[in-house]
Design a protein around this motif. Structure first.
Motif, PDB file in Angstrom:
ATOM      1  N   ILE A   1       0.854  -1.185   0.000  1.00 26.21           N
ATOM      2  CA  ILE A   1       0.000   0.000   0.000  1.00 26.21           C
ATOM      3  C   ILE A   1       0.890   1.235   0.000  1.00 26.21           C
ATOM      4  CG2 ILE A   1      -1.780   1.286   1.236  1.00 26.21           C
ATOM      5  CD1 ILE A   1      -2.726  -1.311   2.449  1.00 26.21           C
ATOM      6  N   ASN A   2       0.714   2.092  -0.989  1.00 24.53           N
ATOM      7  CA  ASN A   2       1.489   3.332  -1.103  1.00 24.53           C
ATOM      8  C   ASN A   2       2.999   3.098  -0.988  1.00 24.53           C
ATOM      9  OD1 ASN A   2      -0.893   4.679  -1.357  1.00 24.53           O
ATOM     10  ND2 ASN A   2      -0.657   5.973   0.440  1.00 24.53           N
ATOM     11  N   PRO A   3       3.579   2.240  -1.813  1.00 20.92           N
ATOM     12  CA  PRO A   3       5.021   1.981  -1.693  1.00 20.92           C
ATOM     13  C   PRO A   3       5.876   3.193  -2.026  1.00 20.92           C
ATOM     14  CG  PRO A   3       4.174   1.009  -3.708  1.00 20.92           C
ATOM     15  CD  PRO A   3       2.980   1.488  -2.931  1.00 20.92           C
ATOM     16  N   GLY A   4       5.326   4.156  -2.752  1.00 21.12           N
ATOM     17  CA  GLY A   4       6.104   5.329  -3.126  1.00 21.12           C
ATOM     18  C   GLY A   4       5.929   6.510  -2.195  1.00 21.12           C
ATOM     19  N   GLY A   5       5.170   6.328  -1.111  1.00 18.26           N
ATOM     20  CA  GLY A   5       4.958   7.429  -0.180  1.00 18.26           C
ATOM     21  C   GLY A   5       3.484   7.731  -0.010  1.00 18.26           C
ATOM     22  N   GLY A   6       3.197   8.820   0.681  1.00 21.37           N
ATOM     23  CA  GLY A   6       1.814   9.148   1.002  1.00 21.37           C
ATOM     24  C   GLY A   6       1.411   8.542   2.331  1.00 21.37           C
ATOM     25  N   ARG A   7       0.312   9.004   2.882  1.00 21.57           N
ATOM     26  CA  ARG A   7      -0.141   8.569   4.193  1.00 21.57           C
ATOM     27  C   ARG A   7      -1.366   7.672   4.062  1.00 21.57           C
ATOM     28  NH1 ARG A   7       2.959  11.780   7.307  1.00 21.57           N
ATOM     29  NH2 ARG A   7       3.625  13.744   6.372  1.00 21.57           N
ATOM     30  N   VAL A   8      -1.515   6.761   5.011  1.00 23.07           N
ATOM     31  CA  VAL A   8      -2.612   5.802   5.008  1.00 23.07           C
ATOM     32  C   VAL A   8      -3.470   6.043   6.240  1.00 23.07           C
ATOM     33  CG1 VAL A   8      -3.254   3.365   5.079  1.00 23.07           C
ATOM     34  CG2 VAL A   8      -1.247   4.091   3.758  1.00 23.07           C
ATOM     35  N   GLY A   9      -4.763   6.176   6.046  1.00 24.18           N
ATOM     36  CA  GLY A   9      -5.688   6.353   7.155  1.00 24.18           C
ATOM     37  C   GLY A   9      -6.613   5.164   7.284  1.00 24.18           C
ATOM     38  N   ILE A  10      -6.757   4.641   8.487  1.00 25.90           N
ATOM     39  CA  ILE A  10      -7.707   3.565   8.779  1.00 25.90           C
ATOM     40  C   ILE A  10      -8.713   4.120   9.775  1.00 25.90           C
ATOM     41  CG2 ILE A  10      -8.018   1.243   9.713  1.00 25.90           C
ATOM     42  CD1 ILE A  10      -5.179   0.607   8.872  1.00 25.90           C
ATOM     43  N   GLY A  11      -9.951   4.221   9.359  1.00 21.07           N
ATOM     44  CA  GLY A  11     -10.968   4.820  10.210  1.00 21.07           C
ATOM     45  C   GLY A  11     -10.994   6.330  10.124  1.00 21.07           C
ATOM     46  N   THR A  12     -10.212   6.913   9.218  1.00 20.06           N
ATOM     47  CA  THR A  12     -10.185   8.361   9.041  1.00 20.06           C
ATOM     48  C   THR A  12      -9.873   8.693   7.590  1.00 20.06           C
ATOM     49  OG1 THR A  12      -9.081  10.435   9.664  1.00 20.06           O
ATOM     50  CG2 THR A  12      -7.756   8.435   9.719  1.00 20.06           C
ATOM     51  N   SER A  13     -10.455   9.783   7.098  1.00 18.01           N
ATOM     52  CA  SER A  13     -10.162  10.257   5.743  1.00 18.01           C
ATOM     53  C   SER A  13      -9.002  11.239   5.723  1.00 18.01           C
ATOM     54  CB  SER A  13     -11.411  10.932   5.142  1.00 18.01           C
ATOM     55  OG  SER A  13     -12.490  10.036   5.076  1.00 18.01           O
TER      56      SER A  13
ATOM     57  N   PRO B   1      -5.515  11.288   7.505  1.00 15.52           N
ATOM     58  CA  PRO B   1      -4.442  10.819   8.386  1.00 15.52           C
ATOM     59  C   PRO B   1      -3.541  11.965   8.812  1.00 15.52           C
ATOM     60  CG  PRO B   1      -4.051  10.134   6.118  1.00 15.52           C
ATOM     61  CD  PRO B   1      -5.441  10.680   6.173  1.00 15.52           C
ATOM     62  N   SER B   2      -3.052  11.880  10.048  1.00 19.57           N
ATOM     63  CA  SER B   2      -2.237  12.935  10.631  1.00 19.57           C
ATOM     64  C   SER B   2      -0.979  13.192   9.816  1.00 19.57           C
ATOM     65  CB  SER B   2      -1.846  12.549  12.065  1.00 19.57           C
ATOM     66  OG  SER B   2      -0.868  13.425  12.576  1.00 19.57           O
ATOM     67  N   ASN B   3      -0.568  14.455   9.755  1.00 14.64           N
ATOM     68  CA  ASN B   3       0.665  14.814   9.060  1.00 14.64           C
ATOM     69  C   ASN B   3       1.903  14.312   9.789  1.00 14.64           C
ATOM     70  OD1 ASN B   3      -0.671  16.183   6.999  1.00 14.64           O
ATOM     71  ND2 ASN B   3      -0.715  18.094   8.153  1.00 14.64           N
ATOM     72  N   GLN B   4       1.746  13.886  11.058  1.00 10.46           N
ATOM     73  CA  GLN B   4       2.886  13.436  11.839  1.00 10.46           C
ATOM     74  C   GLN B   4       3.157  11.947  11.678  1.00 10.46           C
ATOM     75  OE1 GLN B   4       1.766  14.703  15.783  1.00 10.46           O
ATOM     76  NE2 GLN B   4       2.785  16.679  15.551  1.00 10.46           N
TER      77      GLN B   4
END
Length: 255
Positions: free
Chosen positions: A149-161, A163-166
């Motif tokens: 999932i997103n091997p090139g980067g980006g953030r993944v959210g589970i239960g949220t649209s 995801p935190s920037n941290q």
């Protein structure tokens, strides 16, 4: 008298010469097939022997195509669009609906869609044991395979649209009493066998600047402790208040 006519050669309507058995030329209203329905539905256009391959207006303004195989050779196909940009482009409310024969439980025919290249692993989606499932499979769909999932980067959210920037992955859920937001289960737990849990690769080779491996925050975001790298080969537990970490103790007399 028979209602059929046997015509040898070619038949042209609106044209005097043609290389086709039937050639209709003229304005846009070239051919019409009418049926016996109140709105002239039920018209058939059959191909080959029997009634196995045909076009039919089975309901007013609706068309059925019947064949054991339908191949669209060349170009792109558009549904809801006159300008398909891919082999299949679907545009419109509701998108694409795909159903397998799975009844919503169990494992039979649970894969409703599988995607991939001309060879190699596939991405599969469907309802497995009553649960919406996505995973990686072997090319013949006989076994599970790796999924990224997103091997090139980006953030993944589970239960949220959002995801935190941290964090690269954020899990948001409501868990109270004996419930937990997340769990890791090693299903190979057997007596006499090493069954590892979680591995965290972080920090730096020299162990500088106390890199946090795990950080503990209150719901308001205030940090109350961390497990971090305290040296090139050691970790320590840091907290704002823990009697086990105090160096000077003064016993207080009872009042």
């Amino acid at each position: 008298m028979s209602n059929s006519r046997n015509i040898t050669g070619s038949l042209g309507i609106g044209i005097t010469s043609s290389n086709f058995k039937l050639h209709v030329a003229g304005d846009d209203n070239a051919i019409k097939i009418s049926g016996s329905g109140n709105f002239e539905q039920y018209g058939h256009l059959n191909f080959g022997d029997g009634n196995y391959v045909y076009l039919k207006e089975d309901v007013d303004d609706r068309l059925t195509i019947r064949a054991n195989r339908i191949a669209l050779d060349g170009g792109n196909v558009g549904i809801g669009t006159f300008n398909p940009l891919k082999k299949l482009s679907v545009t419109g409310a509701g998108g694409l609906l795909v159903n397998s024969t799975n009844i919503g439980s169990g494992t039979f025919d649970w894969i409703a869609g599988n995607f991939g290249g001309s060879s190699g692993s596939r991405v599969v989606t469907g309802i497995l044991n009553g649960v919406a499932t996505i995973g990686g499979h072997a090319s013949d769909l006989s076994s599970w395979n790796n999924l990224s999932i997103n091997p090139g980067g980006g953030r993944v959210g589970i239960g949220t649209s959002f995801p935190s920037n941290q964090t690269l992955m954020q899990v948001v859920a409501s868990a109270t009493n004996d419930n937990w937001v997340a769990g890791f289960f090693n299903t190979a737990n057997t007596s006499g066998t090493q069954c590892n849990g979680i591995v965290i690769n972080a920090g730096n080779p020299a162990g500088n600047n106390f890199s946090n491996m795990i950080s503990f925050n209150r719901p308001d975001g205030v940090n109350i402790g961390a497990v971090g790298q305290s040296g090139s080969g050691s970790v320590s537990y840091s907290t704002t208040s823990d009697i086990r970490l105090k160096e000077i103790f003064i016993r207080q007399n009872s009042a």
